[in-house]
Design an enzyme around this catalytic site. Structure first.
Site, PDB file in Angstrom:
ATOM      1  N   LYS A 132      42.594 -55.817 -51.638  1.00 33.54           N
ATOM      2  CA  LYS A 132      41.724 -56.411 -50.623  1.00 33.54           C
ATOM      3  C   LYS A 132      42.541 -57.401 -49.812  1.00 33.54           C
ATOM      4  O   LYS A 132      43.362 -58.130 -50.368  1.00 33.54           O
ATOM      5  CB  LYS A 132      40.525 -57.112 -51.276  1.00 33.54           C
ATOM      6  CG  LYS A 132      39.636 -57.847 -50.261  1.00 33.54           C
ATOM      7  CD  LYS A 132      38.300 -58.257 -50.831  1.00 33.54           C
ATOM      8  CE  LYS A 132      38.257 -59.534 -51.605  1.00 33.54           C
ATOM      9  NZ  LYS A 132      38.730 -60.735 -50.895  1.00 33.54           N
ATOM     10  N   GLU A 146      42.369 -60.285 -46.445  1.00 35.90           N
ATOM     11  CA  GLU A 146      41.561 -61.062 -45.506  1.00 35.90           C
ATOM     12  C   GLU A 146      42.097 -60.916 -44.086  1.00 35.90           C
ATOM     13  O   GLU A 146      43.291 -61.115 -43.858  1.00 35.90           O
ATOM     14  CB  GLU A 146      41.596 -62.555 -45.888  1.00 35.90           C
ATOM     15  CG  GLU A 146      40.896 -62.862 -47.192  1.00 35.90           C
ATOM     16  CD  GLU A 146      40.866 -64.359 -47.511  1.00 35.90           C
ATOM     17  OE1 GLU A 146      41.226 -65.189 -46.640  1.00 35.90           O
ATOM     18  OE2 GLU A 146      40.483 -64.686 -48.648  1.00 35.90           O
ATOM     19  N   GLU A 173      31.838 -62.282 -45.933  1.00 39.15           N
ATOM     20  CA  GLU A 173      31.540 -63.522 -46.663  1.00 39.15           C
ATOM     21  C   GLU A 173      30.898 -64.553 -45.739  1.00 39.15           C
ATOM     22  O   GLU A 173      31.408 -64.853 -44.659  1.00 39.15           O
ATOM     23  CB  GLU A 173      32.852 -64.083 -47.266  1.00 39.15           C
ATOM     24  CG  GLU A 173      32.618 -65.357 -48.060  1.00 39.15           C
ATOM     25  CD  GLU A 173      33.798 -65.744 -48.967  1.00 39.15           C
ATOM     26  OE1 GLU A 173      34.790 -64.989 -49.051  1.00 39.15           O
ATOM     27  OE2 GLU A 173      33.702 -66.826 -49.581  1.00 39.15           O
TER      28      GLU A 173
END
Ligand code: KIV
Length: 273
Positions: free
Chosen positions: A122, A124, A191
């Site tokens: 993952k 960002e 998020e």
């Protein structure tokens, strides 16, 4: 064995997650960082285990996610894969392991896959790191995107407040989400953004969107394990639901142990050789 049980025992893959979105089945994801808890989480039937760089806060006690190193992430991810049979294991790429250039990003992702046994990474960010994501994907490594509040950029934003509340930021987020789908990411974490925007993103792209503080209109949810188990009681954002109060359970158990040792109640005759 019922069909349902058979299905539940099947290994979760990125393809199964895509099928879950298509048939409207929500995806349950939790973090884990060690063997013992990963085993419990996996045996309980979670779909995805994220070895999040929140390990920096939760396991190491750092104030942010920035200090955790690639070696430390690989260590935690290896502990988790040792305890996991069914769930898909995704490992965060830590700050500094992919921003330099796409070659560095690929070699960091390859180290994670080779040395930890994780099945995906993952990362960002959106358009700024497109080249790095594309290069990782060329090696056959599945990538989960992460937009909205991106804790590795805390020093740029200065707070952990809700993101994409204004039109310009919301438009950029939607554009980035579409780009991540187009280049081949298999899923996306959103998020701490407004629920309405998260729902719009989930409806605009075909890959699963997993939310944390992003409302119920997405394809799945993720929480940090220690937060939802009530181990870490100092963190109480609005989006967090606590499913247990393990801090109290652990405190009671340890207080009883100390008292039993001091009073020579432990060990008793049956607890010795
Ligand atoms: O590091 C982490 O735990 C995460 C989740 C909060 C999505 O990125």
């Amino acid at each position: 064995m019922s069909t349902n049980t058979t299905d539940n025992a099947r290994k979760v893959t990125t393809i199964r997650l895509s099928e879950m979105k298509q048939r409207g089945e929500k995806i349950a994801m939790l973090t884990a960082y060690d063997y013992s808890l990963a085993r419990l989480v996996d045996e309980a039937g979670i779909d995805v285990i994220l070895v999040g760089d929140s390990a920096s806060n939760v396991m190491i006690g750092n104030p942010t996610t920035l200090p955790i190193t690639l070696d430390q992430m690989i260590y935690h991810a290896k502990c988790v894969t040792n305890g996991t049979k069914r769930a898909l294991v995704v490992c965060d790429m830590p700050f500094g392991s992919y921003q330099g250039n796409s070659k560095e990003a690929l070699s960091s992702a390859i180290r994670i896959m080779k040395e930890s046994g994780a099945e995906a990474v993952k990362i960002e960010g959106g358009s700024e790191i497109r080249e790095s994501i594309e290069r990782i994907l060329t090696a056959g490594i599945p990538v989960m995107g992460h937009l909205g509040l991106t804790p590795q950029s805390i020093n740029k934003f200065g707070t952990y407040n809700v993101r994409a509340k204004n039109e310009a930021e919301a438009a950029k987020l939607l554009e980035d989400a579409k780009m991540l789908e187009e280049i081949g990411c298999f899923a996306l974490v959103l998020e701490k953004i407004p629920a309405k925007l998260a729902k719009q993103v989930a409806e605009s792209i075909s890959i699963p969107v997993i939310g944390i503080g992003a409302g119920s209109g997405v394809d799945g949810q993720v929480l940090v394990l220690q937060d939802m188990l009530g181990i870490n009681k100092g963190f109480s954002p609005k989006f967090l639901r606590r499913y247990a109060d393990l801090a109290t359970v652990i405190d009671d158990a340890i207080t009883s142990y100390i008292s039993d040792v001091k009073s020579v109640d432990f060990p008793n005759e049956n607890e010795q050789y």
